[in-house]
Design a protein around this motif. Structure first.
Motif, mmCIF file in Angstrom:
data_model
loop_
_atom_site.group_PDB
_atom_site.id
_atom_site.type_symbol
_atom_site.label_atom_id
_atom_site.label_comp_id
_atom_site.label_asym_id
_atom_site.label_seq_id
_atom_site.Cartn_x
_atom_site.Cartn_y
_atom_site.Cartn_z
ATOM 1 N N UNK A 255 20.093 0.852 14.424
ATOM 2 C CA UNK A 255 19.839 -0.594 14.467
ATOM 3 C C UNK A 255 19.404 -1.032 15.863
ATOM 4 N N UNK A 256 19.880 -0.341 16.894
ATOM 5 C CA UNK A 256 19.526 -0.724 18.264
ATOM 6 C C UNK A 256 18.055 -0.456 18.573
ATOM 7 N N UNK A 257 17.363 0.291 17.723
ATOM 8 C CA UNK A 257 15.945 0.573 17.923
ATOM 9 C C UNK A 257 15.053 -0.558 17.422
ATOM 10 N N UNK A 258 15.670 -1.580 16.809
ATOM 11 C CA UNK A 258 14.921 -2.750 16.347
ATOM 12 C C UNK A 258 14.900 -3.808 17.444
ATOM 13 N N UNK A 310 20.283 -7.189 15.978
ATOM 14 C CA UNK A 310 19.276 -6.861 16.992
ATOM 15 C C UNK A 310 19.751 -7.284 18.375
ATOM 16 N N UNK A 311 20.358 -8.471 18.457
ATOM 17 C CA UNK A 311 20.801 -8.996 19.755
ATOM 18 C C UNK A 311 21.901 -8.138 20.383
ATOM 19 N N UNK A 312 22.825 -7.619 19.552
ATOM 20 C CA UNK A 312 23.927 -6.840 20.126
ATOM 21 C C UNK A 312 23.577 -5.358 20.279
ATOM 22 N N UNK A 313 22.366 -4.968 19.754
ATOM 23 C CA UNK A 313 21.915 -3.570 19.860
ATOM 24 C C UNK A 313 22.942 -2.607 19.242
ATOM 25 N N UNK A 314 23.204 -2.810 17.976
ATOM 26 C CA UNK A 314 24.199 -2.010 17.261
ATOM 27 C C UNK A 314 23.804 -0.530 17.255
#
Length: 403
Positions: A255-258, A310-314
């Motif tokens: 998810x952090x790649x979004x 996206x904001x928290x870079x999961x």
């Protein structure tokens, strides 16, 4: 003081330093200064085999240790090596073998010819892959990449020499037990035959497929099977709306790649991808937003929206089941879907695979007017590859503009 006495009278139980499983055949333990659990067991030749369980959670470590033990046993029974080498490592090993066994000037010349082919073409392209991971899609991309490096279509004799060097690495992989003797590895093309259009989906076929998803997902006997089908449906829509490569590029995605990409007051979804041609960003179609929103809610992630993730870079993989488990053999699930939906073969009788979704993306992009240079960068491939596989159908798709 009484509280202290109670504290020491009831000490917190300590985690054992070592746990034995399967009647003592497998030991799970922790090394000093290491958070993750390790496991070890003795092989049939009385040598010890050690490996990390990949987790610091004991219950999961016990389960992973048993899986590792059974996997090693299966590999040994099948005559396979316990550790897999990459194509590049095997090519260097074969080069060393040839250097040792070459006799006279002719042998030295043959060695130098192979050395050049491996160093110039095969290792740079296939080097990081394991031989068993090489697919027909990868071979096709190599041939297009080779043409771009040479600046021209290679002659038949050149293709033959490249194929011989490639085959030596495949043969070595089988001799060393890296892959089974019966494993079919795609071969390099030596005939220079003209390529055929790749099997893709028309927009009408995609709509037919999407409409069939709910029926297919309900026609199951086990909850786990239903979950895998839900994930597969989301995965299909993601691939066809991004053009990303199945497996090698898509499955490691987190998810952090979004990220969001802004042009003025408009916002687009940007995805960071690491592929065989290096790292790149691609812009996803807007339809992907709904797919990802649905996926995060289905996985029961504790976030209100995709934007929050996206904001928290999961730092969590995207394509997993709600339990966090990675799906296996999506190719088989997709093939079952194709058969049940009646979409397995295209008009030319070719079987569709998950790679057909990438070809569908390219076909639709060209039809909508995306230029081949932009498309090549988006898909992480060469302009020559786009021209080679899609140039014949582009005029047909743009007949209205050309007429």
């Amino acid at each position: 003081m009484s509280n202290l006495n109670q504290l020491f009278a009831n000490p917190i139980p300590s985690t054992p330093k070592a746990i034995r499983l399967i009647d003592g055949k497998v030991t799970v333990y922790k090394r000093p200064q290491s958070a993750q659990w390790q496991c070890r067991f003795k092989l049939a030749n009385n040598k010890w085999h050690s490996a990390s369980t990949g987790t610091d959670e004991l219950t999961e470590a016990r389960r992973n240790a048993i899986v590792l033990y059974e996997t090693v046993r299966i590999k040994i029974d099948a005559g396979l090596a316990l550790t897999e080498k990459t194509f590049g490592q095997l090519a260097l090993e074969e080069m060393a073998n040839m250097r040792r066994t070459s006799n006279g000037k002719r042998g030295e010349r043959n060695y130098k010819d192979y050395f050049f082919i491996w160093q110039k073409y095969l290792i740079p392209f296939f080097g990081k892959y394991k031989v068993g991971e090489i697919t027909q899609e990868l071979v096709a991309d190599f041939e297009a990449w080779r043409t771009s490096v040479m600046g021209k279509e290679s002659k038949a004799i050149t293709k033959k020499h490249h194929a011989l060097a490639y085959n030596r690495v495949v043969t070595l992989a089988k001799e060393l037990g890296q892959i089974s003797q019966n494993k079919i590895v795609p071969l390099l093309n030596i005939a220079g035959a003209k390529s055929e259009p790749r099997p893709a989906f028309s927009q009408e076929e995609l709509e037919q497929l999407y409409a069939y998803f709910p029926i297919w997902q309900k026609d199951v006997h086990h909850r786990h099977s239903g979950e895998v089908r839900v994930l597969c449906a989301a995965y299909i829509q993601f691939l066809v709306n991004t053009g990303i490569r199945h497996s090698t590029e898509s499955m490691p995605l987190r998810w952090k790649h979004l990220q969001w990409h802004y042009i003025g007051d408009k916002r687009y979804l940007r995805i960071w991808v690491s592929g065989k041609t290096g790292q790149r960003y691609l812009i996803a179609k807007n339809a992907v937003l709904e797919v990802l929103e649905g996926l995060m809610h289905w996985q029961k992630l504790p976030y209100a929206s995709l934007g929050e993730i996206i904001d928290i870079k999961l730092d969590k993989k995207i394509f997993t089941l709600p339990t966090g488990e990675m799906p296996h053999l999506l190719e088989n699930i997709f093939r079952h879907l194709m058969k049940k939906s009646g979409l397995l073969k295209n008009g030319a009788g070719q079987n569709r695979t998950l790679y057909s979704l990438r070809h569908t993306y390219a076909t639709q992009a060209l039809a909508s007017g995306v230029d081949i240079h932009t498309l090549a960068k988006q898909m992480g491939t060469s302009v020559l590859m786009i021209e080679r596989h899609y140039s014949k159908i582009t005029p047909m798709m743009n007949a209205e503009k050309l007429a």
